[in-house]
Design a protein around this motif. Structure first.
Motif, PDB file in Angstrom:
ATOM      1  N   GLU A  20       0.852  -1.198   0.000  1.00  0.00           N
ATOM      2  CA  GLU A  20       0.000   0.000   0.000  1.00  0.00           C
ATOM      3  C   GLU A  20       0.883   1.242   0.000  1.00  0.00           C
ATOM      4  O   GLU A  20       1.905   1.275   0.698  1.00  0.00           O
ATOM      5  N   VAL A  21       0.455   2.264  -0.751  1.00  0.00           N
ATOM      6  CA  VAL A  21       1.272   3.477  -0.890  1.00  0.00           C
ATOM      7  C   VAL A  21       1.628   4.063   0.483  1.00  0.00           C
ATOM      8  O   VAL A  21       2.768   4.468   0.723  1.00  0.00           O
ATOM      9  N   ALA A  22       0.645   4.070   1.400  1.00  0.00           N
ATOM     10  CA  ALA A  22       0.888   4.661   2.729  1.00  0.00           C
ATOM     11  C   ALA A  22       1.993   3.925   3.491  1.00  0.00           C
ATOM     12  O   ALA A  22       2.639   4.496   4.358  1.00  0.00           O
ATOM     13  N   GLU A  23       2.210   2.651   3.144  1.00  0.00           N
ATOM     14  CA  GLU A  23       3.202   1.846   3.865  1.00  0.00           C
ATOM     15  C   GLU A  23       4.592   1.924   3.233  1.00  0.00           C
ATOM     16  O   GLU A  23       5.569   1.441   3.808  1.00  0.00           O
ATOM     17  N   ILE A  24       4.656   2.499   2.036  1.00  0.00           N
ATOM     18  CA  ILE A  24       5.942   2.502   1.323  1.00  0.00           C
ATOM     19  C   ILE A  24       6.891   3.536   1.915  1.00  0.00           C
ATOM     20  O   ILE A  24       6.516   4.681   2.139  1.00  0.00           O
ATOM     21  N   LYS A  25       8.126   3.105   2.168  1.00  0.00           N
ATOM     22  CA  LYS A  25       9.128   4.035   2.695  1.00  0.00           C
ATOM     23  C   LYS A  25       9.919   4.601   1.526  1.00  0.00           C
ATOM     24  O   LYS A  25      10.240   3.874   0.582  1.00  0.00           O
ATOM     25  N   PRO A  26      10.275   5.892   1.583  1.00  0.00           N
ATOM     26  CA  PRO A  26      11.122   6.438   0.535  1.00  0.00           C
ATOM     27  C   PRO A  26      12.403   5.605   0.456  1.00  0.00           C
ATOM     28  O   PRO A  26      12.926   5.173   1.481  1.00  0.00           O
TER      29      PRO A  26
END
Ligand SMILES: [Fe+2]
Ligand SMILES: [Fe+2]
Length: 365
Positions: free
Chosen positions: A5-11
């Motif tokens: 999920e996008v919210a869980e992705i770390k830079p």
């Protein structure tokens, strides 16, 4: 390769498939490390999840994203090689050493919190360097990977004092209290075993549980001290969040002291800028984007907006390198999209990064 999920992705995680906007713009290419700015843009298009590669190589490659072609002439390079910064760093290291001695003496019951000399030094650092290169730019450049709790605490103290000024606090005594909130917010960590504090990699649930005790431990250490109550509360409440998702008590916004709310923001800001993922950039727009991705309900929105807006504003007139390798100058900050300013390119044309979601700031030059 896995879907997250996008919210869980770390830079820093590496994208496995390219992302294209509904209008056909390439937002991010496969094989490249994602930045917080791109992740913000992607969420504007309602993208819920992305395919990414393994996390391990991700961080590694993101570090290599430093704009090699500009090494030697980036803004960070100029700051780090200036006389003003050398002087700032000496004073700053002295403050961290003093704090270490004060806290060690206090915790081992050899003394009380005798911080008059340290507070004087912090005020001197603050007053001498709040003009010129700008104290926040120097704070960004003084960051180290795995800095000690004492350095982190001095950072939070100085940044909180700056933030207090931006919030309109003019009373010097109030600013001193806010500064001390920063100095002692993590004092409870002095009772946490060193193996846990310095452990590389993720903590086990048990270790995390020990670590999460530091606000309460800090509060108990400070209980009997003749200091402003807000300093004790900042130690206790700096991991509480407005929406009740924090610890140790899961307090909601009406029950968290206003100074603790400031420390919760400056504490996270310092942790984000120290994060190894950002070593390449040392440019605040990536950090601002990272904050904007965090749930807005967690922090005091008024404080956060004023804090980030002032940081962004201080970069007006600074050169930037964009993701397509074009160069320009930051001309105007969009208060509703702080990480996407208006940039005047070298050829005289303007780019509004709010509209050009295919572009992001790669470095301040
Ligand atoms: Fe903490
Ligand atoms: Fe902290």
């Amino acid at each position: 390769m896995r879907q997250i999920e996008v919210a869980e992705i770390k830079p820093g995680m590496i994208l496995a498939e390219k992302i294209v906007s509904p209008r056909g713009q390439l937002l991010a290419d496969a094989g490249t490390p994602l930045t917080a700015q791109q992740l913000l843009h992607v969420s504007y298009y309602g993208v819920k999840s992305l395919w990414v590669q393994d996390e391990e190589d991700a961080v590694e490659k993101y570090q290599l994203e430093a704009p090699d072609e500009f090494i030697g002439e980036t803004q960070s390079w100029r700051i780090q090689n200036s006389e003003e910064f050398a002087e700032f760093k000496r004073a700053y290291v002295k403050c961290a050493d003093q704090l270490e001695n004060i806290i060690n003496d206090f915790v081992t019951k050899q003394g009380n919190l005798d911080d008059d000399a340290l507070m004087e030094d912090i005020k001197t650092v603050f007053e001498e360097h709040s003009t010129g290169l700008g104290i926040m730019a120097m704070m960004l450049n003084v960051q180290e990977i795995d800095a000690s709790t004492y350095k982190h605490s001095v950072n939070v103290a100085i940044i909180s004092r700056v933030c207090g000024g931006w919030l309109g606090i003019t009373d010097k005594k109030e600013l001193d209290v806010l500064t001390m909130c920063g100095l002692y917010h993590d004092i409870g960590k002095s009772l946490i075993p060193n193996e846990i504090l310095t452990k590389e990699g993720p903590l086990t649930p048990e270790e995390f549980g020990r670590m999460a005790e530091h606000p309460l431990l800090g509060y108990h250490l400070l209980t009997g001290e003749p200091i402003d109550r807000r300093i004790k509360l900042a130690a206790l409440q700096h991991h509480e969040r407005n929406d009740g998702s924090g610890y140790p008590y899961g307090l909601t916004k009406d029950f968290i002291n206003p100074f603790s709310k400031i420390i919760s923001i400056t504490d996270v800001y310092d942790a984000m800028t120290a994060d190894r993922c950002y070593r390449a950039g040392v440019c605040p727009f990536e950090v601002i984007a990272q904050f904007q991705r965090a749930e807005p309900s967690k922090y005091d929105q008024k404080v956060l907006q004023i804090f980030l807006e002032n940081i962004a504003d201080s970069y007006i007139g600074t050169g930037v390198l964009l993701s397509d390798n074009s160069r320009g100058i930051i001309t105007m900050i969009n208060s509703k999209a702080l990480s996407s300013p208006l940039v005047k390119l070298d050829d005289g044309t303007f780019v509004d990064l709010r509209e050009r979601t295919d572009l992001f700031i790669k470095a301040c030059i």
